[in-house]
Design an enzyme around this catalytic site. Structure first.
Site: not given
Length: 321
Positions: A54, A121, A200-206
């Site tokens: 990162y 990774h 990414s539990p929020l779908g990268r924010g979506f």
């Protein structure tokens, strides 16, 4: 804060993904990010996730600065093996000598003597996983790492790795709109007693319902390169989020909180690590750990977010490979 077990490692029920503090999503805000990490520790979100990839080590350095004087409060996870060459090309490295080298560099950037959970990774197709994990076992014996993890590994790879040294956690993308892991990876982890970390539990924010269009993302936002964030696929995926909103409204919570609560309901061995650089969203995510979704809401969510319904791959072709 409620806790859960990843193998033998006890962690809070929700962690903090730190990647977006440095790369990928929106503008950097390092002072705000440090403040968010401090607030996370204050409220019990002590499980912090980073990686040497990162920002080519910059994210680890940021986390290390934030933990100065507070390292003992954190359960620190980082990763190795996802490499960008000096020419800017992507590569995967899992050779034993590289494992040792990467760990030493991460320890230095993080300002710590030991990493609590050290992940591969990505799996190097040219190196037997037994060799990679064998080097990680050496690091455990040397006291430089405490637990071993794998990220985005196939069930057969997980089993082979676990036969060399107990794997504490497998980290894979998992959310309402990314349910691939349910078919084979999650069952394999449960068979072996390995914890599951959902990134990414929020779908990268979506799934937060706050991304109305591709144009709402700044030019250098990495999501613009993701198939699910093409204009065509955003149009197809938006009805999924629209179906999520009424459920959230009925429960008096946000769509993001419903998405996290759904993940938490999938099993006590699952720990989501939503990423944010803002205290406001951190606190909102943490509040989701107190939400118990009614069975009727769970049934509606399963009906809306049926496996395979999401339009677009979760990574561009290179990432999927």
């Amino acid at each position: 804060m409620k806790t859960r077990k990843l193998g033998a490692l006890e962690v809070p029920a929700i962690g903090l993904g730190c990647m977006g503090m440095t790369v990928a999503y929106g503008e950097r805000d390092e002072p705000g990010s440090v403040k968010t990490i401090h607030r996370a520790l204050d409220i019990g979100v002590t499980f912090l996730d980073t990686a040497d990839a990162y920002g080519r080590g910059h994210n680890e350095e940021l986390v290390g600065r934030a933990l100065k004087g507070r390292r003992q409060e954190a359960i620190l996870a980082t990763k190795f093996g996802n490499v960008t060459t000096p020419e800017g090309k992507k590569a995967i490295r899992g050779a034993p000598e590289y494992v040792i080298e990467a760990c030493e560099k991460s320890l230095l950037r993080l300002g710590t003597e030991v990493i609590d959970l050290y992940y591969v990774h990505r799996i190097d197709p040219d190196v037997p996983i037994e060799d990679t994990v064998g080097a990680m076992q050496t690091l455990v014996e040397q006291g430089k790492i405490r637990h071993i993890g794998l990220s985005e590994a196939a069930p057969a790879t997980i089993r082979r790795a676990h036969a060399v040294h107990p794997v504490t956690a497998v980290q894979t993308e998992y959310s309402l709109w990314t349910r691939d892991a349910e078919a084979e990876v999650l069952p394999a982890c449960r068979e072996l007693g390995i914890g599951f970390v959902a990134y990414s539990p929020l779908g990268r924010g979506f799934l937060s319902g706050t991304i109305p269009s591709r144009e709402s993302l700044i030019e250098n936002d990495r999501r613009r390169a993701h198939p699910r964030y093409s204009e065509e696929n955003i149009a197809k995926n938006t009805p999924l989020v629209e179906g999520l909103k009424p459920i959230a409204e009925e429960l008096g919570v946000t769509p993001a909180q419903v998405a996290i609560a759904w993940l938490l309901s999938r099993g006590e061995d699952i720990v989501p690590i939503p990423g944010t650089k803002k205290v406001k969203w951190l606190e909102e995510n943490v509040a989701a750990t107190e939400i118990r979704l009614p069975s009727a809401a769970l049934e509606r969510l399963d009906d809306i977010f049926r496996p395979g319904i999401t339009a677009g791959d979760r990574y561009p072709p290179g990432g999927m490979k």
